[in-house]
Design a protein around this motif. Structure first.
Motif, mmCIF file in Angstrom:
data_model
loop_
_atom_site.group_PDB
_atom_site.id
_atom_site.type_symbol
_atom_site.label_atom_id
_atom_site.label_comp_id
_atom_site.label_asym_id
_atom_site.label_seq_id
_atom_site.Cartn_x
_atom_site.Cartn_y
_atom_site.Cartn_z
ATOM 1 N N GLU A 30 51.052 20.845 21.649
ATOM 2 C CA GLU A 30 50.856 19.816 22.665
ATOM 3 C C GLU A 30 51.070 20.444 24.040
ATOM 4 O O GLU A 30 51.798 21.434 24.174
ATOM 5 C CB GLU A 30 51.854 18.671 22.453
ATOM 6 N N THR A 31 50.430 19.883 25.033
ATOM 7 C CA THR A 31 50.560 20.406 26.399
ATOM 8 C C THR A 31 51.359 19.432 27.249
ATOM 9 O O THR A 31 51.336 18.215 27.011
ATOM 10 C CB THR A 31 49.178 20.630 27.031
ATOM 11 N N ALA A 32 52.059 19.968 28.254
ATOM 12 C CA ALA A 32 52.971 19.120 29.034
ATOM 13 C C ALA A 32 53.007 19.501 30.509
ATOM 14 O O ALA A 32 52.867 20.676 30.867
ATOM 15 C CB ALA A 32 54.376 19.202 28.446
ATOM 16 N N ILE A 33 53.203 18.482 31.334
ATOM 17 C CA ILE A 33 53.524 18.662 32.752
ATOM 18 C C ILE A 33 55.008 18.308 32.904
ATOM 19 O O ILE A 33 55.458 17.290 32.375
ATOM 20 C CB ILE A 33 52.680 17.736 33.652
ATOM 21 N N ASN A 55 66.418 24.672 40.231
ATOM 22 C CA ASN A 55 65.415 25.543 39.588
ATOM 23 C C ASN A 55 65.860 25.947 38.184
ATOM 24 O O ASN A 55 65.050 26.025 37.263
ATOM 25 C CB ASN A 55 65.141 26.783 40.444
ATOM 26 N N TYR A 56 67.177 26.198 38.052
ATOM 27 C CA TYR A 56 67.680 26.555 36.728
ATOM 28 C C TYR A 56 67.515 25.377 35.762
ATOM 29 O O TYR A 56 67.148 25.560 34.595
ATOM 30 C CB TYR A 56 69.156 26.972 36.780
ATOM 31 N N SER A 57 67.779 24.167 36.257
ATOM 32 C CA SER A 57 67.630 22.963 35.426
ATOM 33 C C SER A 57 66.184 22.801 34.967
ATOM 34 O O SER A 57 65.916 22.436 33.816
ATOM 35 C CB SER A 57 68.081 21.736 36.228
ATOM 36 N N MET A 58 65.231 23.099 35.860
ATOM 37 C CA MET A 58 63.803 23.017 35.498
ATOM 38 C C MET A 58 63.425 24.123 34.506
ATOM 39 O O MET A 58 62.621 23.902 33.594
ATOM 40 C CB MET A 58 62.935 23.099 36.755
ATOM 41 N N ASP A 59 64.016 25.315 34.690
ATOM 42 C CA ASP A 59 63.793 26.407 33.722
ATOM 43 C C ASP A 59 64.284 25.995 32.340
ATOM 44 O O ASP A 59 63.645 26.272 31.322
ATOM 45 C CB ASP A 59 64.529 27.682 34.160
ATOM 46 N N GLU A 60 65.438 25.341 32.325
ATOM 47 C CA GLU A 60 66.016 24.893 31.055
ATOM 48 C C GLU A 60 65.132 23.823 30.410
ATOM 49 O O GLU A 60 64.936 23.822 29.190
ATOM 50 C CB GLU A 60 67.421 24.333 31.300
ATOM 51 N N LEU A 61 64.560 22.942 31.237
ATOM 52 C CA LEU A 61 63.644 21.923 30.718
ATOM 53 C C LEU A 61 62.411 22.594 30.102
ATOM 54 O O LEU A 61 61.924 22.158 29.048
ATOM 55 C CB LEU A 61 63.216 20.959 31.841
ATOM 56 N N ALA A 62 61.926 23.664 30.739
ATOM 57 C CA ALA A 62 60.784 24.408 30.190
ATOM 58 C C ALA A 62 61.153 25.046 28.848
ATOM 59 O O ALA A 62 60.363 25.022 27.897
ATOM 60 C CB ALA A 62 60.343 25.484 31.183
ATOM 61 N N SER A 63 62.375 25.601 28.751
ATOM 62 C CA SER A 63 62.835 26.190 27.483
ATOM 63 C C SER A 63 62.939 25.128 26.394
ATOM 64 O O SER A 63 62.573 25.372 25.241
ATOM 65 C CB SER A 63 64.205 26.855 27.668
ATOM 66 N N LEU A 64 63.451 23.953 26.762
ATOM 67 C CA LEU A 64 63.542 22.848 25.800
ATOM 68 C C LEU A 64 62.151 22.447 25.320
ATOM 69 O O LEU A 64 61.943 22.186 24.134
ATOM 70 C CB LEU A 64 64.242 21.640 26.444
ATOM 71 N N THR A 65 61.191 22.410 26.245
ATOM 72 C CA THR A 65 59.818 22.034 25.909
ATOM 73 C C THR A 65 59.212 23.028 24.929
ATOM 74 O O THR A 65 58.562 22.651 23.947
ATOM 75 C CB THR A 65 58.955 21.949 27.188
ATOM 76 N N GLU A 66 59.428 24.324 25.197
ATOM 77 C CA GLU A 66 58.919 25.366 24.293
ATOM 78 C C GLU A 66 59.602 25.304 22.933
ATOM 79 O O GLU A 66 58.969 25.509 21.896
ATOM 80 C CB GLU A 66 59.108 26.745 24.937
ATOM 81 N N ALA A 113 55.883 22.780 22.420
ATOM 82 C CA ALA A 113 54.850 22.348 23.370
ATOM 83 C C ALA A 113 54.644 23.429 24.428
ATOM 84 O O ALA A 113 55.518 24.262 24.658
ATOM 85 C CB ALA A 113 55.241 21.032 24.030
ATOM 86 N N GLU A 114 53.489 23.402 25.058
ATOM 87 C CA GLU A 114 53.147 24.400 26.090
ATOM 88 C C GLU A 114 53.215 23.754 27.465
ATOM 89 O O GLU A 114 52.640 22.681 27.693
ATOM 90 C CB GLU A 114 51.732 24.917 25.830
ATOM 91 N N VAL A 115 53.949 24.399 28.369
ATOM 92 C CA VAL A 115 54.068 23.887 29.735
ATOM 93 C C VAL A 115 52.845 24.313 30.542
ATOM 94 O O VAL A 115 52.562 25.504 30.673
ATOM 95 C CB VAL A 115 55.362 24.406 30.406
ATOM 96 N N LEU A 116 52.129 23.335 31.086
ATOM 97 C CA LEU A 116 50.943 23.628 31.903
ATOM 98 C C LEU A 116 51.334 23.897 33.348
ATOM 99 O O LEU A 116 50.851 24.845 33.966
ATOM 100 C CB LEU A 116 49.958 22.451 31.842
#
Length: 420
Positions: free
Chosen positions: A10-13, A28-39, A43-46
């Protein structure tokens, strides 16, 4: 004809809201962590998008202009999911769902989904389902008929796959059923703990931020062979194994679920019975990833959760793990600590000897002369106490023994008659 079915991600924004009190590094670290959680949730972060605000918008989390920008971004990228970096209120989910076509997921729902994927034991699965149902209950309004259909994809695993009816009574009834089943499992675990206490086994709990290397350390010390991977929440269900210290003393070592910033309160509550293993421990090993740039806040997050569990008074050793890839700005923040790498055998031995040192501080010292016929008592000393010195005297036909033992161990009173 053979048709190949591809299981595409699945793809995600990702969407974040940076409040004034949060500096750029922390956000920025919190957003990086959200990207890691998504992966981790497969799911793939767009793309990521964010907005700076004085406070979160009560209706839509981000401002109306940013919502319009998100609508255009969605039209362009056609994502399956839009994931928000905070827990959204029921009204925010409803308002955003009216403007956006993709599924709206918040940070809490994402973490719950990962837990639903990772739970292996019956207890773990029940705890995740309980947390998901308690999260969903106030959010039934505005979810439409989606809850009554079979789920598929991030945010719909777990109870979503069991044809959840959008009926509060049905969900409350299921919550009560799960709580009753968990109560039975908790009593079962309590009986195990009581048996361990009767056997006077020293218990050590490993805690730490998710992906700090707890399971790797646990496997190297006990050869348990549990799942370890460089991803968030690789371990969900607690595992207890025997660990033999360098001196030969046997202890019980428990690997626990990793903590994370903004861990959903429903999850903390649901996993409280699992975390009881930490409350019952005689000693805590707090593993910190010294290679992570945000190691200091990780350490504070775990300490805060330990305070909530009312175990901050339990003796603790902080293990600064991953010394081989230590961050250049790393500085230890506590004296009772050890810098090491779980991948180096010499460091594992050093950890064992350090544990012996701190354990002795909680024990009573003994110095006795045991007659040679006291073989059973000598075997107990070797298995259930820390022996520092032992020597047999042929002249007197006795064993000279020195070591440390728990004051409440039955052998402690037996040794009194043999003290020098």
């Amino acid at each position: 004809m053979v048709i190949e079915l591809r299981n595409e991600k699945e793809t995600a924004i990702l969407v974040g809201c940076q409040l004034n009190q949060l500096d750029d590094f922390r956000f920025n670290y919190s957003m990086d962590e959200l990207a890691s959680l998504t992966e981790t949730a497969q799911a793939e972060v767009l793309v990521r998008t964010s907005q700076k605000r004085d406070r979160v918008h009560p209706s839509t989390y981000i401002g109306k202009g940013k919502v319009e920008e998100l609508v255009q971004l969605e039209e362009e990228l056609e994502p399956d999911l839009i994931i928000f970096n905070d827990e959204l209120s029921p009204s925010q989910i409803r308002n955003l769902s009216e403007k956006l076509q993709a599924r709206i997921i918040d940070r809490t729902q994402l973490i719950l989904d990962i837990f639903a994927q990772r739970a292996q034991t019956r207890e773990g699965k029940l705890q995740v389902e309980l947390a998901q149902l308690e999260y969903l209950l106030p959010r039934l309004v505005g979810q439409g008929t989606s809850l009554s259909r079979l789920g598929g994809g991030i945010g719909t695993r777990g109870p979503g796959e069991t044809k959840l009816e959008s009926d509060r009574r049905h969900i409350r009834r299921r919550i009560d059923e799960i709580k009753n089943q968990l109560e039975t499992i908790v009593h079962h675990r309590e009986r195990y703990r009581e048996r361990r206490k009767r056997n006077h086994t020293f218990q050590i709990a490993i805690v730490g931020y998710t992906n700090a290397g707890k399971s790797t350390l646990f496997n190297r010390l006990t050869a348990a062979g549990i799942y370890e991977e460089n991803q968030l929440f690789a371990t969900l269900d607690p595992t207890t194994r025997k660990y033999v210290l360098p001196c030969g003393y046997n202890v019980l070592l428990t690997d626990t679920v990793g903590f994370i910033q903004d861990l959903p309160t429903t999850l903390v509550a649901a996993f409280r019975s699992t975390l009881e293993e930490v409350k019952e421990a005689d000693f805590i090993l707090h593993v910190v990833d010294s290679g992570n740039p945000d190691y200091f806040n990780h350490q504070k997050t775990v300490q805060r959760l330990l305070e909530e569990l009312e175990v901050s008074g339990t003796p603790m050793l902080t293990v600064y793990n991953k010394q081989d890839i230590q961050h250049p700005d790393f500085v230890p923040t506590t004296n009772q600590s050890l810098a090491m790498s779980a991948l180096r055998p010499e460091d594992l031995r050093k950890l064992g000897m350090t544990l012996e040192h701190y354990m002795k501080q909680q024990m009573e010292h003994y110095d006795v002369m045991l007659p040679a016929h006291e073989g059973k008592l000598l075997a107990t000393l070797k298995a259930e106490t820390i022996i520092d010195f032992i020597r047999f005297s042929e002249e007197r036909n006795v064993y000279a023994c020195q070591g440390h033992v728990h004051r409440d161990h039955p052998v402690f009173s037996q040794l009194r008659e043999y003290h020098k």
